[in-house]
Design an enzyme around this catalytic site. Structure first.
Site, PDB file in Angstrom:
ATOM      1  N   ASP B 633       0.828  -1.210   0.000  1.00  0.00           N
ATOM      2  CA  ASP B 633       0.000   0.000   0.000  1.00  0.00           C
ATOM      3  C   ASP B 633       0.867   1.267   0.000  1.00  0.00           C
ATOM      4  O   ASP B 633       0.530   2.256  -0.640  1.00  0.00           O
ATOM      5  CB  ASP B 633      -0.964  -0.010   1.188  1.00  0.00           C
ATOM      6  N   ARG B 680       7.912  -1.394   7.615  1.00  0.00           N
ATOM      7  CA  ARG B 680       7.325  -0.283   6.856  1.00  0.00           C
ATOM      8  C   ARG B 680       8.265   0.929   6.831  1.00  0.00           C
ATOM      9  O   ARG B 680       8.329   1.649   5.837  1.00  0.00           O
ATOM     10  CB  ARG B 680       5.935   0.063   7.412  1.00  0.00           C
TER      11      ARG B 680
END
Lengths: 570, 725
Positions: B633, B680
């Site tokens: 994402d 991340r």
């Protein structure tokens, strides 16, 4: 005027005095005259393809009336035409000068008839109808000037549209004899059918020094990019046949081939495609049972079945435009007129007006070698795009192909754009059909920019005489850190604005405060909206259901941690 | 004679004359006015059509084609005569770079060119697959006096086993020729090779074969690249100066004419054109009467101050046609005024320079001030913005210049899948508009307004499922029903990325819209962004299986997306920040006043981004994402912001994502995992590194329904569900 009036007033008095035998005589005479007039009308409006043979003599005579110029055998011949010519090397820009309208001035030479020493004309057809139309259109346009000293561009009245009808050497000599020729500098020649058998050159073979060529069949090897202009091969059917515009959408046939002079190698390949894909393809040829001539130009056949041309073009999504001996084909114009998407197979061909027209939005170009893959290639094109291209094709025809006037003025506009590039027509102006021009939105601020906070903003407060609320607004807004400047527009002619911080009360203020509640006010504003929409020709306003708030707006979160805690607190 | 008879004779003669005229016996002379002739239908046609076109059976077109390739070589090369298209047919447009030979030194710029190709999706290491070949011999500087000049190139090239007479080769060059004539000859035989050359003249440029590239300095960054200078538009758009120039004046020789004449239009107020004679060793020898005065004036002004504070920048030719000044002006949003007759402008094949520059004529130097003054404010505003668009789309890094060159050639090779002029000259530019996705402008999210069409009215929901189906009350079931109920939903696709086999059809809830279940390719996370043919709409609503959304929320998000069809519109938002202690990018999911990412677990975007994600991004990044099963994402947000230069859009949500959207499912473990968060952070930095820049942009805006939380009756609110708890 006066004399003719006198004659006509005598006319009626004459008839009652006539004897019967005279009367019969007059009636016969009148009917003969009438017949003559009808005949004239017939000639005027009959499709000219039929009259062409009869016209031939007429045309010769009309050229007869132009002054006769005899070309000596030894008269100079221009050079062949320099392939390296560009606007900055072969074009005299000083003649065009700076002018506030940014428009070039175009001069057209008076009509002359050139013959060689034996009196044989340099052209077998003389001035063609198309070239005549072209010159008339230019002379009626804003480009035209009759002052040769002010001209930037010169157009000879020597018709070189079709090289086949020309005597090359003599035509070249005639060009060189033009009073302002000056090595062809700033001269523009229009040619649609270049070359001749057997090898068909792709540019006019007439030696022409530095003249610009608006040519109808350029290949990449003869086209001088940025100097020559590639123009369409005009199709006479444009003027004769009215094909109403059809809504874009699927058609009965997928691919149609309607050209008659296709090389047998290519015809064989098309036949093979037809065998593989059946009904989706329609392969037409000339009708063997019809005699050559005008009528046959409007008919096509497939296995004995006769189709009307160009009407049949409207029944297909794609129409093949294959090269013939020449690269430029008049069929392209017919295909565009029909709103059929042209599939162009003509290697190295410079498409008409390619300098300004975006052909990728109106046509499919396939290398000749890939003819056998044509069906697969066309099938891969999305439906939406086919519809877009159908519309675009028709628009190109209407705007740039439909008449000699359109072709001529487009050519001049392209040259004009080169000379005044900062005032050139934009891509959108050239390529967007009217329907897109009306509905599209081209924001003057099209670049996505996220401006920094540093310069802040200027508050503009429009006020009439509600001083109370004005001061309230000013007080509130001056607390804003990013306010750089505050501008109050005092919109009341009867009262001067209050000075400084001095407040004064006005008794009517409270009444006017209720302005927005006033019914007539709302009615007026509705009227405004209707008036504006009618002037705009459309309703540009759009309805949305969303509103921008700060990220944490009304969230269950400590107010002091929010960037904009006070919003919505009023 | 009786009067009556006289009339009779007169009349009949007249009638006969008219008749004769009608039948064509006598022609009324053409108007002497010359061109003002009336429309004359009696002239004959010029005679197009088959009759005179193909009287003879012309020679076989196949033979003609073969003849062309022998005939048109050297200076007359075109793709069809000098390029072998068949090499590109089997494997598509692949580019091979020769291995570097020992002892061969490459300049930094050439090294950058080669590594840009090697890092691109066109690269192949197998010459057998290649369509285009790039030398590993440095051909950039062919000025014999330059220290970078490579000797014996001719012999070195002839010895290359794959050279094949230069066929399907492209040669990059920045400088050619030397003092005094600066020819454009490279000093070796390029054979049938294409040239990607700076400062190329229209005379030597082979259209549809060569590529004109901009002159760039050795400091030009390889990737990323400097942003455009323009931060905001000012109206009126005038800057401190109208027109500026600061540069060398050549006293003699090629290119000296224009620069020697500049002083004529210099007014030292708003038209400031400064030249210096001080360059080269023996400048004193040639110096003229103006030199001392000019040199003094020259030293008073700062080049960069002028560049950034002028509306127009004069770009005259130097010794060569192109100059660094051209790119510098573009970056500075200073509209270039070209004075370089015969220069084939960079990427002229695809760029409409009239939109971003003023093409002047050296011969009309004296008109330049009045010309630029006559340009309307609107036009200046648009020219200036276009300089920025082009700078960032094609010029700000070596990689962009190289990729643009390759894409231009690819467009020629795949003729019918090539970009239209509009794709190249409007946002987001040709490098992000891949015609292999579609050649129709309508199929991209960028042109709705330009074409005057409405964005699509339906979406397809793609639910990414990783856990097996165990109960009917699982969140994914509720989600499926809620989404399918939306009036804008056309189709639901369940992407089965779970190791367990597909559940039976009847186990899925019954809905009014079709539900398709497809198995993910190798069950990797990137498969959620594949451009599946089964997606019938342009809008994609991407969902995680544990997302909790109501039908109202789905409806509202979609109506917002219709206003912003090129962006990601969705619910959970995240932010990035620069961690100055660690000197790296940080990722945060904390509640903040701004955000720069909207997670694709509940977001709508255009289907085109699936295609872009799959084809544009390098395999290395996608593999990294798949191996971690994380960051897909973030990568999607990077990509969309890179394309649009805008942040995503967050819409208001009913409940807090954090607490309820992540339920008890197995995916929750993924979020709870401390490694997950650290991953991340790493992703952010890896991505920023590959992109060469940080494309993410912050936003402080959330879009709420118009009456959201306003003090009016809830019954008046269309999306009232969103407010209810």
């Amino acid at each position: 005027m006066y004399t003719s009036g006198k004659y006509s007033s005598r006319g009626p008095a004459l008839i009652p005095r006539m004897k019967t035998k005279h009367r019969i005589y007059y009636i016969t005479l009148f009917s003969v005259v009438l017949l003559g007039l009808i005949a004239t009308g017939m000639f005027q409006f009959w499709p000219h393809s039929i009259e062409s043979t009869a016209d031939w003599t007429l045309d010769k005579r009309s050229v007869h009336d132009a002054p006769l110029i005899r070309l000596p055998v030894s008269s100079p011949i221009p050079e062949r035409g320099d392939l390296s010519c560009r606007m900055h090397t072969c074009f005299d820009v000083y003649r065009c000068g700076y002018n506030p309208k940014n428009r070039i001035k175009v001069y057209i030479y008076p009509l002359q008839r050139f013959v060689d020493e034996l009196g044989v004309p340099i052209s077998s057809t003389g001035l063609s109808r198309e070239y005549n139309d072209l010159l008339s259109a230019i002379s009626d346009s804003d480009f035209y000037t009759d002052d040769v000293t002010r001209a930037c561009l010169f157009i000879p009245s020597i018709d070189v549209l079709n090289q086949n009808s020309l005597r090359i050497r003599e035509t070249a000599q005639a060009l060189a004899m033009l009073p302002r020729w000056d090595k062809g500098m700033n001269h523009l020649l229009f040619n649609m059918l270049p070359g001749g058998p057997p090898d068909y050159n792709t540019a006019l073979d007439v030696p022409r020094d530095r003249a610009l060529l608006a040519g109808g069949g350029f290949s990449t090897w003869t086209y001088r990019q940025g100097y020559d202009v590639s123009i369409p091969v005009y199709s006479p059917l444009s003027a004769d046949v009215d094909l109403p515009e059809r809504q874009p959408g699927p058609r009965r046939y997928f691919i149609l081939s309607s050209q008659t002079a296709i090389h047998r190698e290519y015809r064989a390949e098309l036949e093979r495609l037809k065998e593989e894909n059946g009904e989706a393809l329609l392969l037409l040829d000339k009708c063997s049972n019809l005699s050559q001539g005008a009528a046959s130009a409007r008919k096509r056949c497939y296995k004995g079945q006769v189709y009307d041309y160009p009407q049949i073009l409207q029944e297909s999504s794609f129409c093949v435009v294959l090269r013939g001996a020449r690269l430029g084909q008049a069929a392209l114009s017919d295909v565009l007129q029909a709103g059929c998407v042209p599939v162009i197979l003509a290697d190295s061909y410079i498409l008409p007006f390619s300098e300004v027209l975006d052909w990728k939005r109106a046509s499919v170009v396939i290398p000749e070698e890939k003819l056998s893959e044509m069906y697969t290639i066309l099938k891969s094109i999305p439906h939406r795009q086919v519809e877009e291209m159908q519309r675009q094709a028709r628009w190109f025809w209407e705007a740039y192909f439909s008449s000699m006037k359109a072709i001529g003025l487009t050519t001049l506009q392209i040259i004009n754009d080169r000379i005044y590039p900062y005032a050139a027509r934009t891509y959108e102006q050239w390529n967007n059909p009217p329907v897109v021009k009306w509905s599209s939105v081209n924001s003057p601020l099209f670049l996505p920019l996220i401006p920094p906070r540093a310069p802040g903003f200027t508050a503009v407060v429009l006020t009439y005489d509600r001083v109370e609320s004005l001061f309230r607004v000013i007080t509130e807004i001056s607390k804003v850190p990013s306010l750089a400047k505050l501008l109050v527009v005092w919109n009341n002619q009867n009262k001067s604005p209050p000075e400084g911080e001095k407040k004064f009360k006005c008794p009517e203020c409270t009444a006017i405060d209720g302005l927005s509640l006033d019914q007539t006010h709302m009615v007026e504003r509705s009227e405004c909206i209707n008036k504006f929409a009618s002037v705009f020709g459309t309703m540009p306003l759009k309805v949305v259901e969303h509103r921008a708030d700060p990220v944490l707006y009304k969230d269950d979160f400590p107010e002091k941690l929010k960037s904009f805690p006070n919003i919505g607190s009023l | 004679m009786q009067a009556k008879k006289r009339y009779l004779i007169l009349f009949s003669t007249g009638a006969c004359l008219i008749l004769l005229f009608c039948l064509g016996g006598i022609q009324v002379p053409l108007s002497r006015r010359g061109p003002g002739r009336p429309h004359d239908r009696r002239l004959s046609g010029y005679g197009p059509g088959a009759r005179c076109d193909d009287l003879t059976e012309h020679i076989s077109p196949r033979q003609k084609r073969d003849a062309n390739s022998g005939l048109y070589t050297g200076k007359r090369c075109r793709m069809e005569s000098c390029f072998d298209f068949s090499l590109c047919e089997r494997n598509g447009f692949k580019v091979y770079v020769y291995p570097q030979q020992k002892g061969e030194k490459l300049s930094e710029s050439y090294q950058n060119i080669l590594s840009s190709i090697e890092g691109s999706r066109f690269y192949t290491s197998d010459p057998g697959q290649a369509c285009l070949f790039v030398l590993s011999l440095d051909t950039l500087d062919r000025d014999q006096l330059s220290p970078q000049y490579v000797h014996n190139l001719k012999a070195k090239i002839q010895n290359l086993p794959l050279w094949n007479g230069g066929k399907n080769h492209i040669i990059f060059n920045l400088y050619s020729g030397t003092w005094p004539d600066y020819t454009e000859d490279l000093g070796f035989d390029i054979g049938l090779a294409m040239l990607a050359k700076a400062s190329i003249s229209t005379e030597n440029f082979r259209p549809d074969f060569d590529v004109s590239i901009p002159l760039f300095s050795k400091d030009h960054p390889r990737t990323g690249g400097e942003k455009g200078y323009l931060k905001y538009n000012t109206i009126p758009p005038y800057r401190k100066y109208m027109l500026v120039f600061k540069g060398k004046r050549y006293l003699t020789g090629i290119g000296s004419d224009t620069r020697n004449a500049l002083y004529h239009i210099h007014n030292s107020e708003d038209v400031v054109l400064l030249t210096t004679c001080k360059h080269g060793k023996d400048w004193q020898k040639h110096k003229d009467a103006r030199c001392d005065k000019d040199n003094a004036e020259y030293d008073k002004y700062d080049y960069r101050e002028m560049l950034y504070n002028s509306t127009f920048c004069l770009v005259p030719r130097g010794r060569r046609l192109g100059s660094f000044r051209f790119l510098e002006a573009l970056q500075a949003a200073c509209v270039p005024v070209m004075l370089s007759n015969g220069w084939e402008l960079p990427f002229s094949e695809i760029i409409d320079w009239n939109r971003a520059a003023v093409i002047g004529d050296e011969r009309l130097l004296l008109q330049i001030p009045s010309t630029v003054r006559s340009i309307h404010q609107d036009k200046i505003l648009s020219l200036r913005q276009q300089t920025q668009l082009l700078w960032e789309a094609y010029f700000n890094s070596v990689e962009k210049i190289v990729l643009t060159t390759l894409e231009i050639i690819q467009d020629r090779v795949l003729l019918h899948t090539s970009r239209s002029n509009l794709m190249w000259n409007s946002l987001p530019g040709g490098l992000f508009t891949l015609p292999q996705y579609s050649t129709s402008l309508r199929d991209f999210p960028f042109y709705y307004a330009k074409l005057g069409i409405k964005p699509p009215s339906k979406f397809t929901a793609i639910i990414h499922v990783v856990t097996p189906l165990v109960s009917q009350s699982q969140p994914v079931m509720k989600l499926l029903v809620a989404v399918a109920k939306s009036q804008y939903c056309a189709q639901v696709i369940v992407l089965w990325n779970c190791e367990k086999p597909l559940p039976a059809k009847h186990r899925w809830p019954a809905t009014s819209v079709p539900v398709t279940v497809i198995e993910g390719e190798s069950k990797v996370i990137s498969s959620r962004f594949l451009p599946y043919n089964t997606i019938p709409t342009d809008a994609v609503f991407s969902l995680d299986e544990d997302t909790v959304l109501s039908t109202t929320e789905v409806d509202f998000a979609f109506t917002v997306w219709q206003s912003f069809p090129d962006r990601i519109v969705g619910y959970p938002a995240r932010s990035h920040f620069w961690d100055s202690n660690k000197e790296r990018w940080g990722y945060t999911s904390k509640w903040t006043n701004d955000y720069s990412m909207v997670l694709t677990g509940a977001a709508i975007y255009h289907k085109y981004y699936h295609y872009l994600y799959t084809t544009y991004l390098p395999a290395s990044l996608k593999i990294m994402v798949d191996q971690m099963s994380n960051c897909e994402d973030i990568l999607m947000n990077f990509l969309v912001s890179l394309v649009t230069k805008l942040p995503p859009i967050k819409v208001t949500q009913k409940k807090q994502y954090k607490e309820t959207m992540m339920g008890q499912s197995s995916r929750a473990s993924r979020w709870a995992d401390p490694d997950h968060f650290a991953q991340r952070q790493t992703c952010m930095n890896k991505f920023a590194n590959w992109f060469g820049t940080m494309p993410l942009i912050h936003s402080q805006m959330r879009l709420d329904p118009v009456l959201f939380k306003d003090q009016v009756s809830i019954l008046r609110k269309k999306y009232r569900d969103i407010e209810r708890l």
